[in-house]
Design an enzyme around this catalytic site. Structure first.
Site, short mmCIF file in Angstrom:
data_model
loop_
_atom_site.label_atom_id
_atom_site.label_comp_id
_atom_site.label_asym_id
_atom_site.label_seq_id
_atom_site.Cartn_x
_atom_site.Cartn_y
_atom_site.Cartn_z
N CYS A 115 52.38 -16.09 12.61
CA CYS A 115 53.15 -16.36 11.39
C CYS A 115 52.90 -15.30 10.33
CB CYS A 115 52.81 -17.76 10.88
SG CYS A 115 53.25 -18.98 12.12
N GLY A 174 36.88 8.24 23.29
CA GLY A 174 37.14 6.82 23.47
C GLY A 174 38.55 6.65 24.01
N ARG A 175 39.51 6.90 23.11
CA ARG A 175 40.92 6.71 23.45
C ARG A 175 41.35 7.52 24.68
NH1 ARG A 175 44.65 5.56 19.31
NH2 ARG A 175 43.13 6.50 17.90
N1 LLP Z 1 32.94 8.84 17.60
C1 LLP Z 1 32.99 8.29 16.37
C2 LLP Z 1 31.89 8.49 15.45
C3 LLP Z 1 34.13 7.53 16.00
O1 LLP Z 1 34.19 7.00 14.79
C4 LLP Z 1 35.19 7.35 16.92
C5 LLP Z 1 36.37 6.56 16.57
C6 LLP Z 1 35.06 7.93 18.20
C7 LLP Z 1 33.94 8.68 18.50
C8 LLP Z 1 36.13 7.78 19.27
O2 LLP Z 1 37.28 8.40 18.88
P1 LLP Z 1 38.51 8.53 19.93
O3 LLP Z 1 38.10 9.49 21.01
O4 LLP Z 1 38.79 7.19 20.46
O5 LLP Z 1 39.63 9.06 19.11
N2 LLP Z 1 41.44 1.81 15.79
C9 LLP Z 1 42.03 3.12 15.69
C10 LLP Z 1 41.07 4.23 16.06
C11 LLP Z 1 39.80 4.21 15.25
C12 LLP Z 1 38.83 5.26 15.69
C13 LLP Z 1 37.53 5.10 15.01
N3 LLP Z 1 36.52 6.01 15.44
C14 LLP Z 1 43.30 3.14 16.54
O6 LLP Z 1 43.61 2.15 17.15
O7 LLP Z 1 43.98 4.14 16.56
#
Ligand code: LLP
Length: 418
Positions: free
Chosen positions: A342, A275-276
């Site tokens: 706020c 994702g990220r």
């Molecule tokens: N697969 C599953 C089952 C997940 O729970 C997640 C992210 C991903 C893939 C994607 O992970 P990535 O490649 O993006 O690391 N809001 C937080 C991040 C929460 C991630 C939750 N799960 C932040 O802003 O850092």
């Protein structure tokens, strides 16, 4: 690597000055580079080219429909965690056979929706959920394709809020209980066991946790095989970090070099859920300086975007680099960049040394393409920001700024108050 760079002292998104976009669209504003998004996707595709695999982009990072369409057109699948994400993925043209569905709290209507769409598989997180999916699939006269999400108890050495593979986490099934759960699944007539799923956390900046958890999953696959349960898909989740400041996270190619040799002699299909690392550095958040404020102890730069737009700094104390949209040579000073909300916790950056900013100047909060807009809210009744996608010299508003009308959409006043 990204496509936001200075030409002379002016910040550009690909070939468009950020200032020009902000002037036309207003702030607060998210800007995404289609070129960066594609380059990041391609990095995964190239890295795993030699193996049977599917890149299932995690929609939670950024589910803007134009972003999804771009990824869909370039062969990407999806990792979804809600009926809403499934809806958006399908609408963007991501084929159902490239969609996996995770999350600890799938609702009945969402399970029905996914069964009817014929997704690739459900990543099941508990025995209760397993029973529910079996029952619902039976009612629909279908077989539900499933994997069990196992929790390999690996410390990804990241922020506790975004680490999910530890024993105490609510996610998945402890790996030591996996065999019994798979045996249970085998007994349920409306489930078809296809895979194993794991995801250990996010913003992981070293390769070792991926290797350790993957080895555990491979060992489980062998154990299952010796118990007569054949696995086709190994879903290794997402989690690869990005440079927010001076981190050096592994490149997807490094991940494939570490993982693919472990698969030799097997013909598993690998699923990745980034994702990220696809969206994070493909986006910036742009805000206008409203006021400057000096307390005896502290200086504040008050901008028009806050924790309602970009929650990560407030929620995780996350670091995002803040850059001026037009560089100046004024004296440097140390300030907190804060929003209009706020709440004392409403800040985008703390104690940053920036060349002096004035009212009306624009700032860019870098690396905001993932978990930016998707985590935004209407807190303090602020309409959500606009989103723009840049392609070369052109830019496109891919989500209009919300209006006051949006703030009361769906609300009704009961008769006794009329
Ligand atoms: N697969 C599953 C089952 C997940 O729970 C997640 C992210 C991903 C893939 C994607 O992970 P990535 O490649 O993006 O690391 N809001 C937080 C991040 C929460 C991630 C939750 N799960 C932040 O802003 O850092």
């Amino acid at each position: 690597m990204h496509d936001f760079k200075y030409i002379k002292s002016e910040l550009y998104a690909e070939d468009v000055p950020v200032r020009e976009i902000a002037r036309k669209v207003g702030t607060p504003l998210y800007i995404y580079s289609q070129n960066t998004l594609l380059r990041h996707l391609k990095a995964y595709q190239d890295a795993f080219d030699d193996s049977s695999h599917i890149i299932c982009y995690a929609l939670k990072a950024n589910s803007n429909p134009a972003v999804l369409r771009l990824l869909a057109k370039n062969g990407c699948g999806a990792d979804v965690v809600s009926g809403g994400e499934l809806h958006l993925a399908r609408k963007a043209g991501i084929p159902a056979h490239k969609i996996v569905y995770a999350g600890v709290g799938k609702k009945e209507d969402e399970i029905v929706q996914a069964l009817k769409a014929r997704i690739l598989m459900f990543n099941i997180e508990s025995s209760d959920e397993m029973a529910a999916i079996n029952e619902i699939a039976g009612r629909l006269n279908k077989k539900a394709p499933i994997a069990l999400r196992v929790n390999p108890d690996i410390d990804p050495e990241t922020h506790p809020y975004i680490s999910t593979g530890l024993r105490e986490s609510k996610f998945g099934i402890p790996i030591e209980n996996a065999l019994e759960h798979y045996k249970l699944a085998r007994k349920l007539p409306h489930l078809e066991i296809l895979g194993i799923h794991k995801h250990i956390g996010s913003q992981i900046t070293s390769i070792q946790p991926f290797i350790d958890s993957f080895k555990k999953v491979l060992f489980l696959a062998q154990t299952l095989k010796s118990n007569g349960i054949e696995i086709r898909h190994l879903d290794m989740g997402g989690g690869l970090g990005i440079p927010y400041s001076n981190e050096h996270p592994p490149h997807p190619a490094e991940l494939s070099r570490a993982v693919l040799p472990l698969l030799k002699g097997n013909n598993f299909n690998l699923i990745l859920e980034p994702g990220r690392s696809i969206a994070g550095n493909a986006g910036i958040f742009v805000s206008t300086v409203l006021y400057l404020k000096k307390h005896p102890e502290k200086e504040f730069v008050i901008v028009d975007g806050g924790m309602n737009d970009l929650l990560r700094p407030s929620l995780y104390n996350a670091f995002h680099s803040v850059q001026p949209v037009k560089k100046n040579k004024r004296r440097k000073s140390l300030a907190d960049i804060v929003g209009p909300i706020c709440e004392s916790g409403d800040f985008l950056a703390k104690n940053r040394e920036l060349n002096h900013l004035s009212r009306g100047d624009l700032i860019a909060v870098m690396s905001s393409g993932a978990y930016g807009f998707t985590m935004s809210s209407n807190y303090n009744s602020r309409p959500r920001a606009a989103e723009v996608m840049v392609k070369g010299k052109e830019f496109y508003v891919v989500r209009a700024r919300e209006t006051y009308r949006d703030l009361s959409r769906g609300a009704t006043i009961p008769g006794f108050l009329k």
